[in-house]
Design a protein around this motif. Structure first.
Motif, PDB file in Angstrom:
ATOM      1  N   LEU A 201       0.902  -1.007   0.074  1.00 53.80           N
ATOM      2  CA  LEU A 201      -0.210   0.293   0.400  1.00 53.80           C
ATOM      3  C   LEU A 201       0.308   0.888  -0.138  1.00 53.80           C
ATOM      4  N   SER A 205       1.153   3.838  -2.661  1.00 50.23           N
ATOM      5  CA  SER A 205       0.730   5.056  -2.419  1.00 50.23           C
ATOM      6  C   SER A 205       2.070   6.206  -2.678  1.00 50.23           C
ATOM      7  N   MET A 213      -3.181   1.756  -5.895  1.00 45.92           N
ATOM      8  CA  MET A 213      -3.037   1.354  -4.613  1.00 45.92           C
ATOM      9  C   MET A 213      -4.532   1.105  -4.314  1.00 45.92           C
ATOM     10  N   VAL A 216      -4.926  -2.586  -4.033  1.00 48.51           N
ATOM     11  CA  VAL A 216      -4.349  -3.367  -2.985  1.00 48.51           C
ATOM     12  C   VAL A 216      -4.996  -3.153  -1.373  1.00 48.51           C
ATOM     13  N   GLU A 217      -5.738  -1.892  -1.345  1.00 50.18           N
ATOM     14  CA  GLU A 217      -6.722  -1.313  -0.460  1.00 50.18           C
ATOM     15  C   GLU A 217      -7.430  -2.703  -0.145  1.00 50.18           C
TER      16      GLU A 217
END
Ligand code: ADP
Ligand code: ASP
Ligand code: MG
Length: 415
Positions: A201, A205, A213, A216-217
């Motif tokens: 993450l 980012s 990003m 992944v979140e």
């Protein structure tokens, strides 16, 4: 039999030969007995071309129409892949995001996925077909097409994988997996076999575009491990998963960077309560995101205030700050719009001191001036002249021996 989501990026479907190659890979997974859902990006360069057209037409485009335009590249590749599969006697059907039922909020160009319907996907899989979905797009509550931000097909893939409870979410791209830094910049970068969601993450980012990003979140929220693999060579790639599943932990995992930064600095601000809020408030009211912030008090009750913004927002931010400086009186504005951000990421930093000093020493030895610094629990970012970026990445990479074979740090070290 497993349920697999495979996502192929722009370079993987960049021409018809490559689309044939992707079709073969999909067929291979099907012949192994799996159900396969494929998410595709637009052909390489196509989204940029569409954005170029919009910008050439007008700088003031309607966000709704802009999304209609830039989402169209994915529709081309989904249909071509479906045709290639059907021509090879592998039944397949392609669908746009809105057709499948990828519902988003209404923030055009960076919409968030709210819900993914699975009924059409399930129906098609039960009929024995490969389901191909256009990445990067969805539909809002008014029936308008939305897009998910650059690199958003990764997020489409993870969202679908989470919704159908897939066994694997495979992201196929033009590199073998996630590396210690961008292998296109530093050939000595090494493949990271496993990386935690948290580190990935940060890497994403901070500029590593190998995974968007938000993908992944979303993956970490839905407990959906991601495997990043090469479309063009075999290998087990990189598994992005929970920290406790990582077998070989390292002090630092990788270096991310972003060239698109700019610094704006106000000096000699008459000190008064609330002045920082005033400066930041004016900038954020214009929807400009501020990244790093530094403030120091100078002599005679004056202070200096420095912050960074993305380079594309720099002209707008500068205009606001120049107006504000005039209002505040006796303030000088200095800028540097040719800076880059270099970030070191690693979960080992939580429990280990000395990482920052090693990093700064490595940069200092190369004669690189650090202009700003920020840290968080698992990352250290510095701003430096863009011209020094590559040299800086190489120096920090070497200082932490990221170019050497993976050395595990003792488990006890992390506890
Ligand atoms: P795709 O079109 O398949 O989505 P992207 O261009 O979005 O591919 O992402 C892959 C690229 O990400 C690589 O070609 C590489 O240049 C870049 N990249 C940046 N940082 C890293 C990293 N740490 N590991 C691997 N690739 C990286
Ligand atoms: N085609 C889109 C882009 O170029 C989405 C993606 O590639 O993931 O950003
Ligand atoms: Mg991408």
């Amino acid at each position: 039999m497993a349920l697999i989501v495979q996502k192929y990026g722009g370079s993987s479907v960049g021409n018809l030969d490559r689309i044939h190659h992707v079709a073969e890979k999909v067929i291979k997974a099907k012949l192994e007995g799996h159900h396969v859902i494929v998410v595709v990006s637009a052909m390489y360069g196509e989204t940029d071309r569409l954005i170029g057209l919009a910008n050439a037409l007008t700088q003031n485009h309607d966000p709704r129409e802009y999304d209609v335009l830039i989402s169209s590249g994915e529709q081309v590749s989904m249909a071509l892949l479906s045709m290639a599969l059907n021509a090879k006697n592998c039944p397949a059907r392609s669908f746009t995001g809105p057709q499948i039922g990828i519902y988003t909020d209404s923030i055009h160009t960076k919409a968030r996925i709210l819900e993914v319907k699975t009924d059409i996907i399930q129906r098609e899989l039960q009929q024995g077909r490969i389901v191909i979905v256009a990445g990067f797009q969805g539909v809002n509550e008014y029936g308008d097409i939305t897009t998910l931000g650059r690199g958003g097909s990764d997020t489409t893939a993870v969202a679908i994988a989470a919704a159908v409870k897939a066994d694997e979410c495979q992201i196929y791209t033009d590199v073998d997996g996630v590396y210690t830094t961008d292998p296109h910049m530093l050939p000595e970068a090494r493949l990271i076999p496993q990386i935690s969601f948290e580190e990935m993450l940060e890497m994403s980012s901070l500029g590593a575009k190998v995974l968007q990003m938000r993908s992944v979140e979303l993956a970490s929220k839905h407990n959906m491990p991601i495997r990043v693999l090469s479309t063009f060579s075999d290998g087990s790639g990189t598994l992005v998963t929970f920290e406790d599943k990582i077998m070989h932990k390292r002090l630092v995992s990788g270096i991310a960077f972003s060239r698109e930064e700019a610094i704006i600095s106000l000096s000699g601000i008459p000190r008064r309560i609330g002045v920082e809020g005033l400066i930041l408030g004016k900038v954020s009211q214009a929807n400009i995101e501020i990244d790093m912030i530094a403030q120091n008090a100078s002599l005679e009750g004056k202070s200096d205030f420095t912050f960074t913004v993305q380079r594309r927002e720099y002209p707008k931010a500068l205009k606001i700050i120049e107006e504000l400086a005039a209002e505040l009186g006796a303030v000088t504005v200095k800028t540097n719009s040719k800076v880059a951000k270099l970030s070191l990421v690693g979960i080992g930093m939580r429990s280990h001191t000395g990482v920052a000093s090693t990093m700064f020493k490595a940069l200092g030895t190369e004669g690189i001036n650090i202009q700003m610094i920020t840290t968080s629990e698992i990352k250290i970012s510095v701003v430096l002249d863009e011209d020094h970026l590559e040299k800086g990445v190489r120096a920090v990479h070497q200082a932490f021996e990221l170019d050497k074979p993976h050395q595990t740090v003792e488990q006890s070290f992390f506890e």
